[in-house]
Design a protein around this motif. Structure first.
Motif, PDB file in Angstrom:
ATOM      1  N   VAL A  10       0.840  -1.199   0.000  1.00 18.77           N
ATOM      2  CA  VAL A  10       0.000   0.000   0.000  1.00 18.77           C
ATOM      3  C   VAL A  10       0.878   1.252   0.000  1.00 18.77           C
ATOM      4  N   ALA A  11       1.925   1.244   0.844  1.00 21.95           N
ATOM      5  CA  ALA A  11       2.834   2.390   0.918  1.00 21.95           C
ATOM      6  C   ALA A  11       3.526   2.625  -0.419  1.00 21.95           C
ATOM      7  N   ALA A  12       3.944   1.548  -1.074  1.00 21.29           N
ATOM      8  CA  ALA A  12       4.653   1.676  -2.352  1.00 21.29           C
ATOM      9  C   ALA A  12       3.757   2.272  -3.431  1.00 21.29           C
ATOM     10  N   VAL A  13       2.519   1.801  -3.502  1.00 16.07           N
ATOM     11  CA  VAL A  13       1.577   2.346  -4.487  1.00 16.07           C
ATOM     12  C   VAL A  13       1.308   3.818  -4.183  1.00 16.07           C
ATOM     13  N   GLY A  14       1.151   4.142  -2.895  1.00 13.76           N
ATOM     14  CA  GLY A  14       0.916   5.529  -2.512  1.00 13.76           C
ATOM     15  C   GLY A  14       2.089   6.429  -2.844  1.00 13.76           C
ATOM     16  N   MET A  15       3.321   5.985  -2.552  1.00 12.06           N
ATOM     17  CA  MET A  15       4.508   6.770  -2.882  1.00 12.06           C
ATOM     18  C   MET A  15       4.599   6.996  -4.383  1.00 12.06           C
ATOM     19  N   SER A  16       4.300   5.963  -5.154  1.00 12.04           N
ATOM     20  CA  SER A  16       4.374   6.079  -6.613  1.00 12.04           C
ATOM     21  C   SER A  16       3.331   7.051  -7.149  1.00 12.04           C
ATOM     22  N   SER A  17       2.188   7.155  -6.467  1.00 11.58           N
ATOM     23  CA  SER A  17       1.093   7.991  -6.969  1.00 11.58           C
ATOM     24  C   SER A  17       1.411   9.481  -6.887  1.00 11.58           C
ATOM     25  N   GLY A  18       2.430   9.858  -6.145  1.00  8.99           N
ATOM     26  CA  GLY A  18       2.780  11.270  -6.040  1.00  8.99           C
ATOM     27  C   GLY A  18       3.127  11.901  -7.381  1.00  8.99           C
ATOM     28  N   VAL A  19       3.590  11.100  -8.324  1.00 12.61           N
ATOM     29  CA  VAL A  19       3.973  11.640  -9.626  1.00 12.61           C
ATOM     30  C   VAL A  19       2.767  12.128 -10.413  1.00 12.61           C
ATOM     31  N   VAL A  20       1.558  11.676 -10.045  1.00  7.73           N
ATOM     32  CA  VAL A  20       0.344  12.098 -10.763  1.00  7.73           C
ATOM     33  C   VAL A  20       0.178  13.616 -10.682  1.00  7.73           C
ATOM     34  N   TRP A  21       0.513  14.199  -9.526  1.00  6.79           N
ATOM     35  CA  TRP A  21       0.447  15.655  -9.389  1.00  6.79           C
ATOM     36  C   TRP A  21       1.266  16.339 -10.480  1.00  6.79           C
ATOM     37  N   LEU A  22       2.455  15.804 -10.745  1.00  4.89           N
ATOM     38  CA  LEU A  22       3.369  16.423 -11.697  1.00  4.89           C
ATOM     39  C   LEU A  22       2.929  16.188 -13.136  1.00  4.89           C
ATOM     40  N   LEU A  23       2.479  14.950 -13.428  1.00  5.08           N
ATOM     41  CA  LEU A  23       2.091  14.620 -14.793  1.00  5.08           C
ATOM     42  C   LEU A  23       0.816  15.333 -15.222  1.00  5.08           C
ATOM     43  N   CYS A  24      -0.031  15.698 -14.270  1.00  6.44           N
ATOM     44  CA  CYS A  24      -1.290  16.378 -14.589  1.00  6.44           C
ATOM     45  C   CYS A  24      -1.155  17.902 -14.551  1.00  6.44           C
ATOM     46  N   SER A  25       0.069  18.395 -14.410  1.00  3.69           N
ATOM     47  CA  SER A  25       0.292  19.837 -14.379  1.00  3.69           C
ATOM     48  C   SER A  25       1.028  20.287 -15.637  1.00  3.69           C
ATOM     49  N   ARG A  26       1.181  21.601 -15.780  1.00  2.00           N
ATOM     50  CA  ARG A  26       1.907  22.143 -16.928  1.00  2.00           C
ATOM     51  C   ARG A  26       3.393  21.848 -16.871  1.00  2.00           C
ATOM     52  N   LEU A  27       3.872  21.334 -15.746  1.00  2.00           N
ATOM     53  CA  LEU A  27       5.288  20.974 -15.631  1.00  2.00           C
ATOM     54  C   LEU A  27       5.671  19.929 -16.672  1.00  2.00           C
ATOM     55  N   ARG A  28       4.728  19.054 -17.019  1.00  2.00           N
ATOM     56  CA  ARG A  28       5.029  17.965 -17.955  1.00  2.00           C
ATOM     57  C   ARG A  28       5.423  18.488 -19.330  1.00  2.00           C
ATOM     58  N   GLY A  29       4.955  19.674 -19.701  1.00  2.00           N
ATOM     59  CA  GLY A  29       5.281  20.221 -21.012  1.00  2.00           C
ATOM     60  C   GLY A  29       6.431  21.197 -21.004  1.00  2.00           C
ATOM     61  N   MET A  30       7.071  21.404 -19.848  1.00  2.00           N
ATOM     62  CA  MET A  30       8.178  22.357 -19.753  1.00  2.00           C
ATOM     63  C   MET A  30       9.506  21.608 -19.698  1.00  2.00           C
ATOM     64  N   ARG A  31      10.525  22.182 -20.309  1.00  2.00           N
ATOM     65  CA  ARG A  31      11.870  21.602 -20.219  1.00  2.00           C
ATOM     66  C   ARG A  31      12.696  22.308 -19.158  1.00  2.00           C
ATOM     67  N   ASP A  32      12.758  23.627 -19.249  1.00  2.00           N
ATOM     68  CA  ASP A  32      13.552  24.425 -18.319  1.00  2.00           C
ATOM     69  C   ASP A  32      12.695  25.540 -17.742  1.00  2.00           C
ATOM     70  N   ILE A  33      13.220  26.174 -16.687  1.00  2.00           N
ATOM     71  CA  ILE A  33      12.525  27.295 -16.068  1.00  2.00           C
ATOM     72  C   ILE A  33      12.677  28.510 -16.977  1.00  2.00           C
ATOM     73  N   PRO A  34      11.574  29.176 -17.350  1.00  2.00           N
ATOM     74  CA  PRO A  34      11.693  30.376 -18.188  1.00  2.00           C
ATOM     75  C   PRO A  34      12.508  31.452 -17.496  1.00  2.00           C
ATOM     76  N   VAL A  35      13.114  32.312 -18.295  1.00  2.00           N
ATOM     77  CA  VAL A  35      13.949  33.378 -17.745  1.00  2.00           C
ATOM     78  C   VAL A  35      13.146  34.282 -16.819  1.00  2.00           C
ATOM     79  N   ASP A  36      11.887  34.560 -17.174  1.00  2.00           N
ATOM     80  CA  ASP A  36      11.042  35.432 -16.368  1.00  2.00           C
ATOM     81  C   ASP A  36      10.106  34.613 -15.478  1.00  2.00           C
ATOM     82  N   ALA A  37      10.688  33.605 -14.815  1.00  2.00           N
ATOM     83  CA  ALA A  37       9.851  32.619 -14.113  1.00  2.00           C
ATOM     84  C   ALA A  37       9.326  33.109 -12.772  1.00  2.00           C
ATOM     85  N   ILE A  38       9.898  34.136 -12.167  1.00  2.00           N
ATOM     86  CA  ILE A  38       9.458  34.545 -10.832  1.00  2.00           C
ATOM     87  C   ILE A  38       7.977  34.896 -10.874  1.00  2.00           C
TER      88      ILE A  38
END
Length: 421
Positions: free
Chosen positions: A385-413
């Motif tokens: 159960v713990a392993a599946v839960g730990m693995s599920s944390g990546v869903v936050w990242l994959l469902c965000s705009r982070l998935r389509g970004m390579r680097d931090i934009p220059v005007d990222a602040i």
């Protein structure tokens, strides 16, 4: 003024001094996690309930003080805060040494010291993460954080072993080494001469409004929210896993305590390798892309842990333990650097405090859940159960705009989020 643009970060004297200070401070903190409980067990013959109370005293401050500490840190220069915290911890450790040698050490004083150590650690770590951008510049955050993470990983690996060896000499000896490490850490910070931006009260409406602005920045910014959500999910289920791993190795697989310790050292080796290669990975894959990619490729390997057993089945522990530790450090360096780059300087303390409150404040609840699941499903079932839960944390990242970004934009602040309601 000497131009340092393009110079390797390890060639900068200010960073080298800070790195040395951080190494000593982190080693002292890592040793204290083992030495203070060992002091309670060997000198005071503490009961299991007292040991649990002592451990809580060392960690509860992030939940209780974390948010206001971030607002206070944003009102001050960060380096003096770290110096005061290091010197305060040196004095607290010295008080334990003196009390132990005089035969006057009591459990009540140990709890008081534990609470004060936890408070000092809370302020130190918030100030520490908020100070790095002004010291190395936002364009060198990944390189700087990877160097600092390497010593943090080494300290976490060596800390318990150092404490165990020193306690063989005497519990007071272990604590005295901590006092010296904190003292020299503070003295090294005093040698840094690089000017730090003048602190100011960025918020209006008092402490509550400043705390809310930090939480609003983290929770109102979709990118920051995804990073914090992934880390909180991981930490909760890691806390579910933590009390069960030793039971798996010793109780289920039948390994000795010494063998179990040696197997768990694989995580330290993975963390050190992750710190050594995190900068290269960020350059090769992209500073943002590596956040979710490192998580996705490495953390799910922990689903193999419940298959651990004697003989050749030990590979089901060593491989995922090493791999997940490697990926976690690469992920941590990338996501901490991302948070620092995204945040305006005047909000760094509150941002770091809000993130720590969210991702560390949840850990005690995960520990309770791990114990309950272990009773209900057994050790191996709860670990799955713990392993599946730990693995599920990546869903936050994959469902965000982070998935389509390579680097931090220059005007990222992300200034707009400071003003958003």
């Amino acid at each position: 003024m000497r131009n340092t643009e393009g110079t390797r970060i390890t060639k900068l004297p200010e960073f080298r001094t800070f790195w040395a200070s951080q190494s000593l401070s982190m080693l002292g903190t890592a040793v204290s996690r083992s030495a203070v409980p060992l002091l309670a067990a060997t000198v005071l013959s503490a009961t299991p309930f007292q040991m649990g109370l002592l451990q809580s005293s060392l960690t509860v401050s992030f939940l209780v003080l974390g948010l206001p500490a971030g607002a206070w840190v944003d009102r001050m220069r960060r380096r003096p805060v770290m110096i005061v915290c290091d010197l305060a911890r040196a004095l607290l450790m010295t008080s334990l040494v003196v009390a132990a040698l005089a035969g006057r050490l009591g459990f009540t004083w140990l709890i008081v010291v534990g609470l004060l150590l936890g408070a000092a650690r809370t302020f130190y770590e918030i100030a520490y993460q908020s100070y790095i951008p002004s010291l190395v510049g936002r364009d060198r955050l990944v390189e700087g954080n990877s160097k600092l993470e390497s010593t943090a990983s080494a300290a976490q690996t060596a800390g318990p072993a150092v404490a165990g060896v020193l306690v063989q000499v005497g519990a007071a000896a272990a604590v005295s080494v901590q006092a010296v490490s904190y003292l020299f850490s503070g003295l090294l910070l005093l040698r840094i001469r690089k000017p730090e931006p003048v602190a100011g009260r960025a918020g209006r409406g008092g402490m509550g409004a400043e705390i809310r602005s930090g939480l609003r920045f983290v929770l109102g910014n979709p990118l920051m929210r995804a990073v914090a959500g992934s880390a909180a999910t991981y930490n909760f289920f890691y806390a579910v896993q933590s009390p069960l791993v030793v039971l798996l190795l010793v109780g289920e697989a039948g390994f000795s305590g010494a063998t179990a310790g040696a197997l768990m050292a694989a995580g330290g080796a993975g963390g050190l390798l992750g710190a050594a290669t995190s900068g290269w990975m960020a350059r090769r894959l992209g500073q943002v892309r590596v956040i979710w990619l490192a998580y996705l490729v490495t953390i799910p390997t922990v689903v193999l842990l419940p298959l651990t057993g004697p003989g050749w089945r030990v590979v089901f522990f060593v491989v995922p333990w090493f791999t997940a530790a490697y990926g976690l450090v690469v992920y941590n360096v990338a996501q901490v650097s991302f948070r620092q780059a995204m945040c305006p300087d005047q909000l760094l303390g509150r941002m770091n405090a809000s993130v720590r409150f969210l991702i560390w404040g949840i850990i005690p609840f995960g520990g309770l859940a791990g114990g309950a699941l272990g009773e209900w499903l057994g050790v191996r079932g709860a670990l799955l159960v713990a392993a599946v839960g730990m693995s599920s944390g990546v869903v936050w990242l994959l469902c965000s705009r982070l998935r389509g970004m390579r680097d931090i934009p220059v005007d990222a602040i992300a200034e707009p989020y400071v003003r958003s309601g």
